[in-house]
Motif scaffolding. Sequence first.
Motif, PDB file in Angstrom:
ATOM      1  N   LEU A   1     -36.900  58.667   2.163  1.00  0.00           N
ATOM      2  CA  LEU A   1     -37.065  57.829   3.666  1.00  0.00           C
ATOM      3  C   LEU A   1     -37.397  56.329   3.633  1.00  0.00           C
ATOM      4  N   SER A   2     -38.930  57.095   2.806  1.00  0.00           N
ATOM      5  CA  SER A   2     -39.737  55.744   3.595  1.00  0.00           C
ATOM      6  C   SER A   2     -39.764  54.531   2.285  1.00  0.00           C
ATOM      7  N   ASN A   3     -39.001  54.254   1.582  1.00  0.00           N
ATOM      8  CA  ASN A   3     -39.117  52.936   1.448  1.00  0.00           C
ATOM      9  C   ASN A   3     -37.460  51.765   0.631  1.00  0.00           C
ATOM     10  N   LEU A   4     -37.227  52.395   1.901  1.00  0.00           N
ATOM     11  CA  LEU A   4     -35.004  52.201   1.961  1.00  0.00           C
ATOM     12  C   LEU A   4     -35.334  50.605   2.215  1.00  0.00           C
ATOM     13  N   ASP A   5     -34.463  49.864   2.369  1.00  0.00           N
ATOM     14  CA  ASP A   5     -34.038  48.648   1.832  1.00  0.00           C
ATOM     15  C   ASP A   5     -32.720  48.335   3.408  1.00  0.00           C
ATOM     16  N   PHE A   6     -33.862  48.030   4.586  1.00  0.00           N
ATOM     17  CA  PHE A   6     -32.387  48.482   5.601  1.00  0.00           C
ATOM     18  C   PHE A   6     -32.151  47.005   5.356  1.00  0.00           C
TER      19      PHE A   6
END
Length: 666
Positions: A661-666
């Motif tokens: 979950l740490s580098n997701l693009d929201f």
Amino acid sequence: MTFQEQIKQGIPSVLPEPKPYPSDANRAPKRKDILSADEKQLAIRNALRYFPKEWHKELAAEFAAELKQFGRIYMYRFKPNYELKALSISDYPAKCEQAAAIMLMIDNNLDPAVAQHPEELITYGGNGAVFQNWAQYLLTMKYLSEMEEDQTLHMYSGHPMGLFPSSVEAPRVVVTNGMMIPNYSKPDDWEKFNALGVTQYGQMTAGSFMYIGPQGIVHGTTITVMNAFRKVLEKGESPKGKIFLTAGLGGMSGAQPKAGNIANCITVCAEVNPKAAIKRHQQGWVDELIDNMPELVERVRTAQKNEEVVSIAFIGNVVDVWESFLAEDIFIHLGSDQTSLHNPWSGGYYPVDISYEESNRLIREEPEVFKEKVQATLKRHADAVNKHTAKGTYFFDYGNAFLLEASRAGGDVMAENGIDFKYPSYVQDILGPMCFDYGFGPFRWVCTSGKPEDLDKTDAIAADVLNKIMADSPEEIQQQMQDNITWIKDAKQNKLVVGSQARILYADAQGRAEIAKAFNDAINRGEIGPVVLGRDHHDVSGTDSPFRETSNIYDGSRFTADMAIHNVIGDGFRGATWVSIHNGGGVGWGEVINGGFGMLLDGSEAAERRLKSMLLFDVNNGIARRSWARNEEANFAIKREMARTPKLKVTLSNNVDDDVLSNLDF
Ligand SMILES: NC(=O)c1ccc[n+]([C@@H]2O[C@H](COP(=O)([O-])OP(=O)(O)OC[C@H]3O[C@@H](n4cnc5c(N)ncnc54)[C@H](O)[C@@H]3O)[C@@H](O)[C@H]2O)c1
């Protein structure tokens, strides 16, 4: 008229004389004058529905006077003349034993030795009502005396809507308290609709007839205080001579000094209402009464020096104690608070620097000024707590909405993220992970014969069952099992019974079901009389309450109330004798949905079938939900239960790793 004839009569056929108010009663505070003139007329119109037309003129004037003087219509003159207390089940006039058991439990909730404001039908928490008025009591008891075992009484916030045909397997009583359309759940909505006589604040066990006096809470409080000390002390260090500072000697809070004694510490418990403090002292729930600060300081220093186990009631405001102990440099190991902050504006929390009497006058006559004073006190309270915690005190919120109200008052209690509080609730740190997630919660029973010998026998049966279970229990729950065995063995000598012959015992699903079965067998063999089972709503599954019972749910679902609703419906069709669901338990109207059950064990095969089916669901519904919320302990417990119970199949969570979950693009 005999007691039985009075019950069967319901509302008397001849208008009773008005009654003088008992001089020794602890009267409920005057409620807010919130209704418009038209609404006041409606409240009186509503109240008169219970009585024949010929009485209306006389009663209308009387009810108008009650509304003016107390903010509510209690119908004092209809309070029965007999002594209200739990009798033996066989003393109640009833066509079915289940109905008689419910009558016994209702009378226990209104017993002046048990109830906080018995004349106003308030059991605890300042506003926890069994009924709104005495007409509802009379009618309910009459219905119960007529009830057959294929009928169900439906109760709307104290009002008995009526007996409906059902079946032997259905609950005998279904109770709802304070159920509102969600948008009408603000504190003033309670004031208004309660004054109109159409809803009530059932608290938790008040409105479900399951309150058993402060014993019900002593056990949980003992577990909390003991485990809180385990958190702050070195291994092997004793709580002796260490201070637990808190406030409140009311319905539930009155358990704190007793729990402190059992946990072996010095308890200082402030209480502004001298009547409440004296009552608890007379009942032996607190050792000493002190009403001035210099004496308190001196007494506490001596107790620290001598490493005493003692509980002291300070008659005064808790904020004075926090501030004085700071000035006197007295170190507090544990700090908490159990004033009734779920009900801050009408007597749940008293401001500092003004007398108790003056506060009560302000509530009645200048509610806005009272509110300002409460909020200013809360800020001072939070400041003093912060200064102590900076020196090492462990402070926890005791589920009374202290942190919530302190934050609303502008007190410095928020964590850096601006969302959480600085301090944990006792459920987040202690009861949640150590008890509820494993299924341990406040199971209780009442021996309906009223005989202390029966209670002794049930204590022995329960201890025996727990010892057997402990022998095969996993490492993860050994500490809880041992604490509960110690508790049940010492329960008698701790003199916990006030009112009915009742016992509380934290147990998990397996423990509850096996203890209940052993009771049912003993009843069947004629060794003891029938037993009512129940629990506090403050449990694994019964309550959805984001700032208390479900405060250790971190998947966002703590603001939902599905669990409590499933619990009450599920218990209802699995054999509960009565079920109840409420808005507004300990932390405030609109802040919680909570439910409970009662179940009569009569020694029959049907009772055995019901107890097995219902207790399994009653506990595991909550464990399943807690496990789905990724609580590790609950995950362990539900897997263990599925291994024991092949027909139980619960959806398990697949927990994602943080790095996904740490580098997701929201
Ligand atoms: N015991 C528990 O395990 C437990 C668990 C959860 C929540 N609670 C909460 O604790 C609160 C207390 O419950 P209760 O049934 O004892 O209520 P209660 O109203 O019977 O007692 C509260 C007492 O606090 C006193 N008080 C108020 N302000 C004070 C002040 N500033 N200083 C000193 N005393 C003050 C009141 O006079 C009253 O007697 C409730 O909000 C309840 O929901 C208790």
